[in-house]
Design a protein around this motif. Structure first.
Motif, PDB file in Angstrom:
ATOM      1  N   GLU A   1      13.459 -13.232  -6.295  1.00 43.38           N
ATOM      2  CA  GLU A   1      12.374 -12.269  -6.469  1.00 43.38           C
ATOM      3  C   GLU A   1      12.880 -10.862  -6.737  1.00 43.38           C
ATOM      4  OE1 GLU A   1       8.553 -10.660  -6.690  1.00 43.38           O
ATOM      5  OE2 GLU A   1       9.116 -12.780  -6.575  1.00 43.38           O
ATOM      6  N   PHE A   2      13.884 -10.429  -5.979  1.00 47.45           N
ATOM      7  CA  PHE A   2      14.313  -9.029  -6.034  1.00 47.45           C
ATOM      8  C   PHE A   2      15.655  -8.809  -6.729  1.00 47.45           C
ATOM      9  CE2 PHE A   2      11.581  -9.159  -2.167  1.00 47.45           C
ATOM     10  CZ  PHE A   2      10.633  -8.231  -2.564  1.00 47.45           C
ATOM     11  N   GLY A   3      16.429  -9.874  -6.902  1.00 50.91           N
ATOM     12  CA  GLY A   3      17.722  -9.743  -7.567  1.00 50.91           C
ATOM     13  C   GLY A   3      18.907  -9.676  -6.632  1.00 50.91           C
TER      14      GLY A   3
ATOM     15  N   VAL B   1      16.723 -17.173   1.614  1.00 48.12           N
ATOM     16  CA  VAL B   1      17.609 -16.219   0.940  1.00 48.12           C
ATOM     17  C   VAL B   1      17.554 -16.412  -0.572  1.00 48.12           C
ATOM     18  CG1 VAL B   1      20.019 -15.522   0.636  1.00 48.12           C
ATOM     19  CG2 VAL B   1      19.098 -15.888   2.941  1.00 48.12           C
ATOM     20  N   ASP B   2      17.533 -17.663  -1.017  1.00 39.07           N
ATOM     21  CA  ASP B   2      17.428 -17.917  -2.454  1.00 39.07           C
ATOM     22  C   ASP B   2      16.123 -17.345  -3.013  1.00 39.07           C
ATOM     23  OD1 ASP B   2      19.847 -19.206  -2.536  1.00 39.07           O
ATOM     24  OD2 ASP B   2      19.001 -21.234  -2.523  1.00 39.07           O
ATOM     25  N   GLN B   3      15.035 -17.511  -2.283  1.00 37.82           N
ATOM     26  CA  GLN B   3      13.739 -17.018  -2.752  1.00 37.82           C
ATOM     27  C   GLN B   3      13.725 -15.499  -2.853  1.00 37.82           C
ATOM     28  OE1 GLN B   3      10.378 -18.652  -0.636  1.00 37.82           O
ATOM     29  NE2 GLN B   3       8.962 -17.116  -1.433  1.00 37.82           N
ATOM     30  N   VAL B   4      14.307 -14.833  -1.856  1.00 38.89           N
ATOM     31  CA  VAL B   4      14.325 -13.368  -1.875  1.00 38.89           C
ATOM     32  C   VAL B   4      15.181 -12.850  -3.030  1.00 38.89           C
ATOM     33  CG1 VAL B   4      14.917 -11.289  -0.580  1.00 38.89           C
ATOM     34  CG2 VAL B   4      13.902 -13.241   0.607  1.00 38.89           C
TER      35      VAL B   4
ATOM     36  N   ALA C   1       0.826  -1.217   0.000  1.00 36.81           N
ATOM     37  CA  ALA C   1       0.000   0.000   0.000  1.00 36.81           C
ATOM     38  C   ALA C   1       0.852   1.254   0.000  1.00 36.81           C
ATOM     39  CB  ALA C   1      -0.933  -0.009   1.210  1.00 36.81           C
ATOM     40  N   LEU C   2       2.118   1.133   0.411  1.00 39.39           N
ATOM     41  CA  LEU C   2       3.053   2.257   0.382  1.00 39.39           C
ATOM     42  C   LEU C   2       3.719   2.410  -0.985  1.00 39.39           C
ATOM     43  CD1 LEU C   2       4.788   1.637   3.839  1.00 39.39           C
ATOM     44  CD2 LEU C   2       3.178   3.482   3.301  1.00 39.39           C
ATOM     45  N   GLY C   3       3.392   1.496  -1.904  1.00 39.54           N
ATOM     46  CA  GLY C   3       3.972   1.561  -3.235  1.00 39.54           C
ATOM     47  C   GLY C   3       5.272   0.806  -3.383  1.00 39.54           C
ATOM     48  N   ARG C   4       5.603  -0.032  -2.394  1.00 42.82           N
ATOM     49  CA  ARG C   4       6.837  -0.802  -2.447  1.00 42.82           C
ATOM     50  C   ARG C   4       6.525  -2.261  -2.714  1.00 42.82           C
ATOM     51  NH1 ARG C   4       9.694   2.793  -3.938  1.00 42.82           N
ATOM     52  NH2 ARG C   4      11.127   1.041  -4.131  1.00 42.82           N
ATOM     53  N   ARG C   5       7.507  -2.995  -3.219  1.00 37.75           N
ATOM     54  CA  ARG C   5       7.349  -4.431  -3.430  1.00 37.75           C
ATOM     55  C   ARG C   5       7.616  -5.166  -2.118  1.00 37.75           C
ATOM     56  NH1 ARG C   5      11.492  -6.060  -7.723  1.00 37.75           N
ATOM     57  NH2 ARG C   5      10.393  -8.065  -7.668  1.00 37.75           N
ATOM     58  N   ALA C   6       6.885  -6.255  -1.915  1.00 34.70           N
ATOM     59  CA  ALA C   6       7.066  -7.036  -0.689  1.00 34.70           C
ATOM     60  C   ALA C   6       6.613  -8.466  -0.921  1.00 34.70           C
ATOM     61  CB  ALA C   6       6.277  -6.425   0.471  1.00 34.70           C
ATOM     62  N   ILE C   7       7.275  -9.401  -0.257  1.00 33.38           N
ATOM     63  CA  ILE C   7       6.865 -10.798  -0.251  1.00 33.38           C
ATOM     64  C   ILE C   7       6.992 -11.330   1.165  1.00 33.38           C
ATOM     65  CG2 ILE C   7       7.507 -11.259  -2.647  1.00 33.38           C
ATOM     66  CD1 ILE C   7      10.047 -12.672  -1.548  1.00 33.38           C
ATOM     67  N   ALA C   8       6.256 -12.388   1.456  1.00 34.19           N
ATOM     68  CA  ALA C   8       6.380 -13.088   2.736  1.00 34.19           C
ATOM     69  C   ALA C   8       7.066 -14.419   2.485  1.00 34.19           C
ATOM     70  CB  ALA C   8       5.008 -13.303   3.362  1.00 34.19           C
TER      71      ALA C   8
END
Length: 256
Positions: free
Chosen positions: A81-83, A75-78, A53-60
């Motif tokens: 997702e984000f590089g 760590v591999d998943q993050v 909602a703040l306009g940022r990307r996020a994952i759980a």
């Protein structure tokens, strides 16, 4: 503020409490954030939604930080997702049972130390290759003023936090040449679920706010107080700070 634009943060134990406040603060300052949780998927999803909602990307990402296999997967998943990851907050923690050393279950000792100290070591080690490739890296360890007070009945917790700090100060020296800052934030009593349980155990009260009048500056520490300290330490204003510990306890109280 947007001074964290382009940065990616992993905050362990960030579905609730202090971790959630830190994750939201970093997102407010421009970072994309990975939310780690152990068991409360609903709380983690709510935190992700608040960040989006703040306009940022996020994952759980579910992982128990005391598991090397979970940490590797997380760590591999993050990174997939984000590089990359260039900001890590080792916040995940559990309380000990408040028993004296003579009455402490060895399994509890191992569980508490594994979560606070060994888990932080695992995750830090795993993010370092990515962090070293970035212009700046930051690792923040969320410790406790308990590591200096050493109250009776808390050996597993104080031992774990002392080990966490030893990791931080060692890592700060090792990674300085790689542009990585490592610092410690040590709260006193904070108005969280864990803090409220502690107050109930020690005083019998269900209302932590009853301590406001006797607390520094007329109130118990809030999660946002810890989050604001973290956001300073990872900001450009703290570019020359590493290997430091900030006690966030209003100058001291009966609970630290």
């Amino acid at each position: 503020m947007t001074n964290l634009e382009g940065r990616v943060a992993l905050v362990t134990g960030s579905g609730r409490g202090i971790g959630r406040a830190i994750a939201l603060a970093l997102a407010q300052d421009g970072a994309d954030v990975a939310i780690n949780y152990r068991s409360d998927a609903e709380a983690a999803a709510e935190t992700v939604s608040a960040i989006q909602a703040l306009g940022r990307r996020a994952i759980a990402v579910q992982a128990s930080v005391d598991s090397i296999e979970d940490d590797e997967r997380m760590v591999d998943q993050v990174i997939d997702e984000f590089g990359y990851i260039d900001l890590l907050v080792n916040n995940a923690g559990i309380a000990s049972r408040g028993r004296y050393v003579a009455d402490t279950d060895p399994a509890e000792l191992l569980r508490v130390i594994s979560t606070h100290a060994l888990g932080a070591h695992h995750v830090s080690r795993l993010v370092l290759p990515s962090m070293r490739s970035r212009p700046r890296g930051d690792i923040i360890m969320i410790s406790s003023v308990a590591s200096t007070g050493f109250a009776p009945g808390g050996a597993p917790y104080t031992m774990a936090k002392a080990a966490l700090e030893a990791l931080a100060f060692t890592l700060a020296k090792e990674e300085q040449k790689n542009g990585i800052r490592v610092n410690v934030v040590a709260p006193g009593l904070v108005d969280t679920e864990m803090g409220r349980r502690l107050v109930k155990a020690l005083t019998g009260s269900d209302d932590i706010r009853e301590l406001d009048a006797s607390s520094p500056f007329g109130r118990v520490c809030r999660p946002d107080d810890i989050a604001n300290t973290v956001r300073f330490l990872v900001s450009p204003q703290a570019e020359y700070l590493s290997g430091q510990k900030l006690n966030v306890n209003g100058g001291g109280s009966a609970f630290g």
